[in-house]
Enzyme design. Structure first.
Site, mmCIF file in Angstrom:
data_model
loop_
_atom_site.group_PDB
_atom_site.id
_atom_site.type_symbol
_atom_site.label_atom_id
_atom_site.label_comp_id
_atom_site.label_asym_id
_atom_site.label_seq_id
_atom_site.Cartn_x
_atom_site.Cartn_y
_atom_site.Cartn_z
ATOM 1 C CE LYS A 11 -2.050 -1.236 3.911
ATOM 2 N NZ LYS A 11 -1.353 -2.504 4.206
ATOM 3 N NE ARG A 44 -5.231 -0.791 9.073
ATOM 4 C CZ ARG A 44 -3.971 -1.088 8.831
ATOM 5 N NH1 ARG A 44 -3.539 -2.301 8.982
ATOM 6 N NH2 ARG A 44 -3.143 -0.155 8.441
ATOM 7 N NE ARG A 68 7.651 -2.652 6.336
ATOM 8 C CZ ARG A 68 6.353 -2.560 6.528
ATOM 9 N NH1 ARG A 68 5.585 -2.009 5.611
ATOM 10 N NH2 ARG A 68 5.819 -3.030 7.625
ATOM 11 N NE ARG A 96 5.813 -0.486 10.091
ATOM 12 C CZ ARG A 96 4.703 -0.519 9.357
ATOM 13 N NH1 ARG A 96 4.662 0.163 8.225
ATOM 14 N NH2 ARG A 96 3.667 -1.198 9.747
ATOM 15 N NE ARG A 134 1.989 -5.147 11.003
ATOM 16 C CZ ARG A 134 3.054 -5.010 10.226
ATOM 17 N NH1 ARG A 134 4.216 -5.511 10.590
ATOM 18 N NH2 ARG A 134 2.954 -4.378 9.086
#
Ligand code: AP5
Ligand code: MG
Length: 214
Positions: free
Chosen positions: A13, A88, A127, A160, A171
């Site tokens: 996203k 969400r 990431r 992160r 998650r």
């Protein structure tokens, strides 16, 4: 134009919003970045959200909906925006529709980036993000030009806190529980466009632009 970008954690996203925002001339509004900014500045909202964000759970609707609606009421969103990470759940989707309706506006398109669970885990574990400008990299599929340095602003990249394997599992689970209901909600409004997110990032961008031309 008001667009929502839907996808499970790691679907791309943020990556796609960065590609699309100049083309579309729309600001990128992301609830995850808003929370992280508030957490790092230790605001009241950040203090309320911290425990949820760091453990990978959804921040309660009474905090999240107000934050998002305040953000999209800012002047830069008067002509629309790209909303990433919201809604969400159905309560959030309905609150967004209601707020836009009160302004005589509506969601024009819901773009759903579909990626399999194995690929999501691979993406999140590799990431790296820029803590200053929020640019997103991946150690193999989208590396920065200089190791661990942001191409955009020269800051040192970091991983992160919620990309740790146990938090990633939470998650994915939390988001998978809610995703189908949101997809059905936008499909019922004839606003949904689904794209295959397991192509290279440029091909995903092309597919998303195709959705906006329909
Ligand atoms: P948020 O920051 O939104 O996290 P998320 O939804 O888990 O999504 P990510 O940002 O992890 O993934 P992304 O889809 O943006 O992927 P990216 O482009 O980075 O939210 C964080 C937390 O805030 C939530 O867990 C929750 O606690 C809270 N929160 C936020 N919104 C909320 C809400 N509405 N209600 C309640 N709580 C809320 O890409 C991932 C990696 O893949 C990168 O390394 C990238 O380089 C790579 N990549 C991207 N595209 C490709 C491609 N096509 N091929 C190969 N690699 C790719
Ligand atoms: Mg993101």
């Amino acid at each position: 134009m008001f667009i929502v970008l839907l996808g499970l954690p790691g679907a791309g996203k943020g990556t796609q919003a960065a590609f699309l925002k100049d083309d579309l001339g729309l600001p990128h509004v992301t609830t995850g970045d808003l929370f992280r900014e508030n957490i790092s500045k230790e605001t009241d909202l950040g203090k309320q959200a911290k425990e949820y964000v760091e453990s990978g759970k959804l921040v309660p609707n009474d905090i999240t909906i107000g934050m998002l609606l305040d953000r999209i009421a800012q002047p830069d969103c008067a002509g629309g925006c790209m909303i990433d990470g919201f809604p969400r759940n159905l309560e959030q989707a309905k609150a967004l529709d209601k707020a836009l309706e009160e302004r005589g506006r509506a969601i024009n398109r819901a773009l759903y980036i579909k990626v399999s669970e194995d690929e999501l885990v691979r993406r999140l574990s590799g990431r790296w993000t820029c803590p200053k400008c929020a640019a997103v990299y991946h150690e193999t599929s989208a590396p920065p030009k200089a190791a661990r340095i942001c191409d955009n602003c020269g800051s040192e990249l970091s991983q992160r806190a919620d990309d740790k394997p146990d938090v990633v599992r939470t998650r994915l689970q939390v988001n998978m529980e809610n995703m189908q209901a949101i997809i059905d909600y936008y499909a019922a409004q004839s606003n949904l466009c689904k794209v295959n997110g397991e192509q290279d990032a440029a091909a995903v961008t092309t597919a998303l632009k195709g959705c906006l031309e329909d």
